[in-house]
Design a protein around this motif. Structure first.
Motif, PDB file in Angstrom:
ATOM      1  N   ALA A 259       0.745  -1.222  -0.015  1.00 40.71           N
ATOM      2  CA  ALA A 259       0.021  -0.039   0.094  1.00 40.71           C
ATOM      3  C   ALA A 259       0.866   1.211   0.047  1.00 40.71           C
ATOM      4  O   ALA A 259       0.399   2.469   0.176  1.00 40.71           O
ATOM      5  CB  ALA A 259      -1.037   0.004   1.248  1.00 40.71           C
ATOM      6  N   PHE A 260       1.897   1.010  -0.386  1.00 45.40           N
ATOM      7  CA  PHE A 260       3.130   2.308  -0.299  1.00 45.40           C
ATOM      8  C   PHE A 260       2.491   3.293  -1.191  1.00 45.40           C
ATOM      9  O   PHE A 260       2.858   4.545  -1.515  1.00 45.40           O
ATOM     10  CB  PHE A 260       4.414   2.047  -0.299  1.00 45.40           C
ATOM     11  N   ASP A 261       1.638   2.980  -2.408  1.00 42.44           N
ATOM     12  CA  ASP A 261       1.510   3.977  -3.461  1.00 42.44           C
ATOM     13  C   ASP A 261      -0.047   4.049  -3.658  1.00 42.44           C
ATOM     14  O   ASP A 261      -0.527   4.327  -4.539  1.00 42.44           O
ATOM     15  CB  ASP A 261       2.009   3.453  -4.940  1.00 42.44           C
ATOM     16  N   ILE A 262      -0.841   3.833  -2.551  1.00 39.36           N
ATOM     17  CA  ILE A 262      -2.300   4.022  -2.430  1.00 39.36           C
ATOM     18  C   ILE A 262      -2.607   4.730  -1.410  1.00 39.36           C
ATOM     19  O   ILE A 262      -2.272   4.509  -0.133  1.00 39.36           O
ATOM     20  CB  ILE A 262      -2.846   2.428  -2.282  1.00 39.36           C
ATOM     21  N   ASN A 263      -3.790   5.226  -1.446  1.00 44.94           N
ATOM     22  CA  ASN A 263      -4.187   6.061  -0.449  1.00 44.94           C
ATOM     23  C   ASN A 263      -5.568   5.494   0.238  1.00 44.94           C
ATOM     24  O   ASN A 263      -6.138   4.706  -0.512  1.00 44.94           O
ATOM     25  CB  ASN A 263      -4.682   7.666  -1.047  1.00 44.94           C
ATOM     26  N   LEU A 264      -5.998   6.280   1.178  1.00 48.40           N
ATOM     27  CA  LEU A 264      -7.100   5.692   1.933  1.00 48.40           C
ATOM     28  C   LEU A 264      -8.439   5.787   1.246  1.00 48.40           C
ATOM     29  O   LEU A 264      -8.560   6.801   0.626  1.00 48.40           O
ATOM     30  CB  LEU A 264      -7.428   6.340   3.283  1.00 48.40           C
ATOM     31  N   LYS A 313       7.162  -0.299  -9.898  1.00 42.49           N
ATOM     32  CA  LYS A 313       6.735   0.806  -9.022  1.00 42.49           C
ATOM     33  C   LYS A 313       7.886   0.902  -7.845  1.00 42.49           C
ATOM     34  O   LYS A 313       8.523  -0.152  -7.599  1.00 42.49           O
ATOM     35  CB  LYS A 313       5.333   0.581  -8.460  1.00 42.49           C
ATOM     36  N   ARG A 314       8.253   2.252  -7.251  1.00 42.50           N
ATOM     37  CA  ARG A 314       9.199   2.133  -6.366  1.00 42.50           C
ATOM     38  C   ARG A 314       8.660   3.135  -5.291  1.00 42.50           C
ATOM     39  O   ARG A 314       7.765   4.036  -5.287  1.00 42.50           O
ATOM     40  CB  ARG A 314      10.350   2.911  -6.801  1.00 42.50           C
ATOM     41  N   ILE A 315       8.964   2.853  -3.957  1.00 41.76           N
ATOM     42  CA  ILE A 315       8.248   3.426  -2.793  1.00 41.76           C
ATOM     43  C   ILE A 315       8.813   4.820  -2.567  1.00 41.76           C
ATOM     44  O   ILE A 315       8.025   5.776  -2.004  1.00 41.76           O
ATOM     45  CB  ILE A 315       8.892   2.488  -1.481  1.00 41.76           C
ATOM     46  N   TYR A 316       9.861   4.989  -3.097  1.00 41.16           N
ATOM     47  CA  TYR A 316      10.416   6.597  -2.889  1.00 41.16           C
ATOM     48  C   TYR A 316       9.789   7.542  -4.017  1.00 41.16           C
ATOM     49  O   TYR A 316      10.023   8.818  -3.784  1.00 41.16           O
ATOM     50  CB  TYR A 316      11.676   6.353  -3.242  1.00 41.16           C
ATOM     51  N   SER A 317       9.326   6.851  -5.117  1.00 41.17           N
ATOM     52  CA  SER A 317       8.638   7.738  -6.379  1.00 41.17           C
ATOM     53  C   SER A 317       7.385   8.295  -5.764  1.00 41.17           C
ATOM     54  O   SER A 317       6.790   9.347  -6.649  1.00 41.17           O
ATOM     55  CB  SER A 317       8.749   7.230  -7.242  1.00 41.17           C
TER      56      SER A 317
END
Length: 462
Positions: A259-264, A313-317
């Motif tokens: 979920a690092f690239d997903i919002n609530l 996909k990357r967590i820092y991007s």
């Protein structure tokens, strides 16, 4: 706001009422928790695990899987319950397909084939209350949507807003689920009911938990564990979580690592992984949970692997909230895991082992770094909060408040009250794929063993 505030948690703690509990006997090294001993009450033979986490983290999936793997006291789901779940599966597939089709329309994405456009038109014309009767005749055509490049493009775009990672799994079984053809497994059919969903079919369906569920399972034939599952929506956290803190032996905190690239869903401006981290910090610092250990289930490793290695996909991007990732270094254990992959000596969890060899070493290294970094974030929060709590206990005034408390947070706290100054609890992290029975069956007994060892350790220090 991201998570419930400290003031809200303190307010919810007032809901806890004082009462007498049976204290678990942890003085026996052979059976440290007193499980399996005769002449003891049911309460004294149980170890209670409280499953917490934000919504869609997978905690209810783990809860259901444990119920099936370790045979719950209430037995497996009845045939009528399975049929209700089957309806939920069909509804999930229908609503997911409709969401992707609408996303195509709003983004001006065309279908690759005109026949798929016709199928989409038919689906959009179906009414939600009557779609189930039409799914059987449309099953083959709906499977065709998944082979359309335009549909896949919209599906991947939509995932940034709401995860539909279980849709491919159900699409592969769609003709069986809708009854268009007999199930591939002859044991998975009943003459009266047709298709009967398997444990994995049922565990993958998502439904928000809106109440408190409790189940008792037996681990390794002797240890009786009570599992408590509570909803993870913001409203549930404020109104129900504190009610379950009493008598908890350990907290099972479930994290959706993908979920690092997903919002609530409740807050489109809040990252789900950061929300989970903030919520974890509030729990670790909660006075009713002081001294208790946490088991971290770093869930959805299969989805994280695909996001990193296949979708690039990357967590820092995506978010500036993940501070320190660029300079983060893998520890020796994680380096050894990568070495096993390179030399094909993979001993990964069920479902992931075969996938490791599909991707380049560079992408796998990024995956291992990402999962290790997420684990590091939560471990750092736990250590920082508990170390600060230990320093505060050096104050005679604070120590007096704890010793004189009329309602300590748990029986374990009450029995070891004099030892609380130096007892800070531990955090036990596990990488897990909740929808894989083998993964859950292997990891949960180990987590129980770690908690029991801690019971023995603290009993010796009394």
């Amino acid at each position: 706001m991201g998570c419930q505030t400290s003031a809200e948690l303190q307010a919810s703690q007032i809901m806890l009422e004082d009462g007498d509990e049976k204290v678990v006997d942890r003085n026996s090294e052979k059976d440290p928790a007193g499980f399996g001993q005769t002449g003891q009450s049911e309460t004294s033979k149980e170890i209670t695990f409280l499953f917490l986490g934000i919504s869609e983290s997978g905690k209810t999936t783990i809860y259901k899987m444990l119920r099936n793997v370790f045979t719950a006291e209430t037995g497996p789901p009845s045939m009528s319950e399975k049929q209700m779940i089957l309806k939920d599966i069909k509804k999930y597939v229908f609503e997911s397909l409709i969401s992707v089709i609408k996303a195509m329309k709003s983004s001006d994405i065309d279908f690759e084939r005109g026949s798929n456009q016709d199928t989409a038109t038919k689906l959009l014309q179906l009414r939600p209350e009557s779609f189930e009767s039409s799914l059987t005749s449309l099953a083959g055509q709906m499977c065709g949507l998944w082979n359309d490049r335009g549909f896949i493009r919209a599906y991947r775009m939509l995932d940034d807003k709401k995860p539909f990672w279980n849709l491919p799994y159900y699409i592969d079984k769609l003709t069986e689920i809708t009854g268009a053809e007999p199930p591939a497994d002859e044991n998975n059919v009943d003459t009266d009911y047709g298709f009967v969903p398997s444990d994995q079919d049922m565990s993958r369906i998502h439904a928000s938990t809106i109440s408190i569920h409790s189940e008792k399972v037996t681990v390794r034939g002797i240890y009786q564990c009570r599992l408590v599952d509570v909803g993870g929506l913001r409203e549930e956290r404020t109104t129900k979580w504190a009610q379950c803190f009493r008598n908890t032996s350990a907290v099972m905190y479930v994290i959706d690592c993908s979920a690092f690239d997903i919002n609530l869903a409740e807050d489109s401006n809040k990252n789900r992984l950061l929300e989970s981290l903030e919520c974890f910090e509030l729990l670790v610092s909660n006075r009713f949970l002081q001294g208790l250990s946490f088991v971290l289930f770093l869930n959805k490793q299969d989805v994280l692997l695909e996001k990193i290695c296949k979708l690039n996909k990357r967590i820092y991007s995506r978010s500036t909230g993940f501070v320190g990732y660029s300079g983060f270094k893998l520890d020796e254990e994680e380096e050894k895991e990568i070495e096993k992959v390179i030399t094909f000596e993979v001993i990964g969890m069920a479902g992931l082992t075969a996938k490791f060899i599909e991707y380049p070493v560079e992408d796998l290294t990024e995956y291992f770094k990402t999962r290790a970094f997420i684990k590091h974030m939560f471990e750092t929060v736990f250590d920082s909060v508990r170390d600060l709590a230990a320093l505060r206990l050096d104050s005679a005034n604070e120590l007096g408040k704890i010793i004189g408390a009329s309602s300590p947070p748990s029986p374990f706290f009450r029995k070891n009250r004099t030892y609380q100054r130096s007892r800070r609890g531990h955090v036990f992290p596990y990488y897990i794929v909740a929808v894989e029975p083998d993964s859950v069956a292997k990891i949960f007994p180990d987590a129980v063993s770690n908690i029991l060892k801690e019971y023995v350790h603290n009993a010796k220090l009394l």
